[in-house]
Motif scaffolding. Structure first.
Motif, PDB file in Angstrom:
ATOM      1  N   SER A  65      -0.459  -5.768   3.087  1.00  0.00           N
ATOM      2  CA  SER A  65      -0.948  -5.080   3.668  1.00  0.00           C
ATOM      3  C   SER A  65      -1.063  -5.267   5.048  1.00  0.00           C
ATOM      4  CB  SER A  65      -2.081  -3.875   3.404  1.00  0.00           C
ATOM      5  OG  SER A  65      -2.729  -3.359   4.762  1.00  0.00           O
ATOM      6  N   ARG A  66      -1.561  -5.026   5.986  1.00  0.00           N
ATOM      7  CA  ARG A  66      -1.302  -5.443   7.244  1.00  0.00           C
ATOM      8  C   ARG A  66      -3.002  -5.760   7.788  1.00  0.00           C
ATOM      9  NH1 ARG A  66       2.074  -1.077  11.039  1.00  0.00           N
ATOM     10  NH2 ARG A  66       1.169  -0.029   8.768  1.00  0.00           N
ATOM     11  N   VAL A 108      15.872   2.892  -6.151  1.00  0.00           N
ATOM     12  CA  VAL A 108      15.045   2.529  -7.630  1.00  0.00           C
ATOM     13  C   VAL A 108      13.562   3.944  -6.442  1.00  0.00           C
ATOM     14  CG1 VAL A 108      13.011   2.154  -8.996  1.00  0.00           C
ATOM     15  CG2 VAL A 108      15.278   1.072  -9.044  1.00  0.00           C
ATOM     16  N   ARG A 137      -7.089  -2.235   3.411  1.00  0.00           N
ATOM     17  CA  ARG A 137      -6.121  -1.356   3.445  1.00  0.00           C
ATOM     18  C   ARG A 137      -5.412  -1.586   1.738  1.00  0.00           C
ATOM     19  NH1 ARG A 137      -4.942  -0.158   8.479  1.00  0.00           N
ATOM     20  NH2 ARG A 137      -2.909  -1.153   8.372  1.00  0.00           N
ATOM     21  N   VAL A 178       8.025  -2.608   3.148  1.00  0.00           N
ATOM     22  CA  VAL A 178       8.178  -1.840   4.762  1.00  0.00           C
ATOM     23  C   VAL A 178       9.027  -0.913   4.855  1.00  0.00           C
ATOM     24  CG1 VAL A 178       6.479  -3.582   5.060  1.00  0.00           C
ATOM     25  CG2 VAL A 178       8.678  -3.985   5.907  1.00  0.00           C
ATOM     26  N   HIS A 196      16.744  -0.561  -3.832  1.00  0.00           N
ATOM     27  CA  HIS A 196      17.107   0.445  -2.900  1.00  0.00           C
ATOM     28  C   HIS A 196      16.691   1.544  -3.683  1.00  0.00           C
ATOM     29  CE1 HIS A 196      19.056  -3.458  -1.380  1.00  0.00           C
ATOM     30  NE2 HIS A 196      18.596  -3.459  -0.999  1.00  0.00           N
ATOM     31  N   THR A 201       0.734  -1.260   0.186  1.00  0.00           N
ATOM     32  CA  THR A 201       0.152   0.486  -0.274  1.00  0.00           C
ATOM     33  C   THR A 201       1.297   1.439  -0.050  1.00  0.00           C
ATOM     34  OG1 THR A 201       0.036   0.810   2.663  1.00  0.00           O
ATOM     35  CG2 THR A 201      -1.592  -1.016   1.240  1.00  0.00           C
ATOM     36  N   ALA A 204      10.438   5.714  -6.312  1.00  0.00           N
ATOM     37  CA  ALA A 204       9.003   5.527  -6.109  1.00  0.00           C
ATOM     38  C   ALA A 204       7.967   6.588  -6.778  1.00  0.00           C
ATOM     39  CB  ALA A 204       8.058   5.447  -4.863  1.00  0.00           C
ATOM     40  N   GLN A 251       6.484   2.525  -2.429  1.00  0.00           N
ATOM     41  CA  GLN A 251       7.265   1.023  -2.505  1.00  0.00           C
ATOM     42  C   GLN A 251       7.356   0.606  -3.859  1.00  0.00           C
ATOM     43  OE1 GLN A 251      10.216   2.994  -3.689  1.00  0.00           O
ATOM     44  NE2 GLN A 251      11.687   0.878  -4.622  1.00  0.00           N
TER      45      GLN A 251
END
Ligand SMILES: NC(=O)c1ccc[n+]([C@@H]2O[C@H](COP(=O)([O-])OP(=O)(O)OC[C@H]3O[C@@H](n4cnc5c(N)ncnc54)[C@H](OP(=O)(O)O)[C@@H]3O)[C@@H](O)[C@H]2O)c1
Length: 225
Positions: free
Chosen positions: A34-35, A144, A39, A79, A142, A12, A146, A15
Motif C-alpha cells: 500500500s502507499r 478475472v 492501510r 493499481v 486482466h 488493499t 475481484a 483485485q
C-alpha cells in the motif's frame, strides 16, 4: 510448484487482495503493499484470518509498496491506471518478475471502454516495462473479477491469458494462474498483446451489467495440450 514471495502493489484494493488471497491459499508468501503501511496491515490480517486452518497456506503480511517489492521475487501490479506510471517509477523493480493486471478503462453514459494508450501503440503493461527496463513485465489476470477471487468457489471456471516477451517470466504467471483457476494459464503471445487484453475487460463489464453475472474468458480448442 515453485514457491514465490509475491508483492501485491495496490494490495488493499479488491483485485490485489483477492489475487493475494488466492496465491497464499496455494502456498505462496504474500506481502500486500500500500502507499501506507497502516492501510496494508489490517487487510493482510483479514486475508490471514480467512486462511487460518487452510493447510499449506502461505504467510500474508502488509507493508509499504516499496518494502513489499524489496522482499519479493514476483511483483503484481494491481493499481488503477490513473497514477500508475508515477507509482511504478518509485518501485525497486530491477531483477523482478512483474505481473500487470492493470486495465486502463474509463466509464461514461454508454458504459465501460478502454482508454487509448500512447496513440494506440501502448498498454499499461508496456508502460511498466518501459519505466522499469531491468524488470521483466508480463500481463495476466486482466479479465478475472475481484468478486470471484474473494468468493467461495475453490477455483474460478475461466482461463487466465498471459502475455509477455520473456518465456521464463510468462511461465511464472502461467503457473500462478493455477492458484486461481485450478489449471495453468494460457500463453497468449507477446507483451504488446496487452493492448488487446486490457480493454477487453470493458466487454466483460458490459456483459456483467447486462446479465447480472461475473463473466470470465474460456478458450476452446486447447484440450489436446
Ligand atoms: N476490480 C476488479 O474486478 C478488477 C479485475 C481485473 C483487473 N483489475 C485491475 O486491477 C487494478 C486494481 O483494481 P482495484 O479494483 O483493486 O482498484 P482500486 O481499489 O481502485 O485500487 C487498488 C489500490 O491501489 C491503490 N491506489 C489507488 N489510487 C492510487 C494511485 N493514484 N497511485 C497509487 N496507488 C493507488 C490503493 O491502495 P493504497 O491507497 O492502500 O495505496 C487502492 O486500494 C486496476 O488496474 C483494475 O483495472 C480490477
Amino acid at each position: 510448484m515453485t514457491s514465490h514471495t509475491i508483492a501485491v502493489i495496490g494490495g488493499t484494493g479488491p483485485q490485489g487482495k483477492g489475487l493475494g488471497y488466492r496465491f497464499a491459499r496455494h502456498g505462496h508468501t504474500v506481502v500486500l503493499g500500500s502507499r501506507s503501511e497502516e492501510r496494508a496491515l489490517p487487510v493482510a490480517d483479514e486475508v490471514g484470518e480467512r486462511l487460518s486452518g487452510v493447510e499449506g497456506a502461505g504467510r500474508v503480511t502488509g507493508a509499504a509498496n516499496a518494502d513489499a517489492v524489496a522482499a519479493a521475487d514476483v511483483v503484481l501490479l494491481a493499481v488503477p491506471w490513473d497514477g500508475h506510471d508515477e507509482l511504478v517509477a518509485t518501485l525497486p523493480l530491477a531483477g523482478k518478475t512483474v505481473i500487470s493486471c492493470v486495465n486502463p478503462l474509463a466509464f461514461d453514459k454508454r458504459g465501460a471502454h478502454g482508454l487509448v494508450i500512447n496513440g494506440g501503440e501502448g498498454s499499461a503493461a508496456e508502460s511498466a516495462q518501459a519505466i522499469a527496463p531491468e524488470a521483466t513485465v508480463v500481463g495476466a489476470f486482466h479479465n478475472v473479477s475481484a468478486v470471484g477471487l474473494w468468493g467461495d468457489e475453490e477455483y474460478l471456471d475461466e482461463d487466465v491469458l498471459v502475455v509477455g516477451d520473456v518465456v521464463e517470466a510468462k511461465e511464472v504467471a502461467i503457473e500462478l494462474a493455477a492458484a486461481v483457476t485450478g489449471r495453468p494459464g494460457i500463453d497468449a503471445g507477446k507483451l504488446r498483446l496487452a493492448r488487446q487484453l486490457e480493454p477487453f475487460t470493458a466487454v466483460l463489464i458490459s456483459i456483467n451489467r447486462k446479465y447480472k453475472v461475473h463473466s470470465g474468458v474460456r478458450i476452446s480448442g486447447l484440450d489436446a495440450h
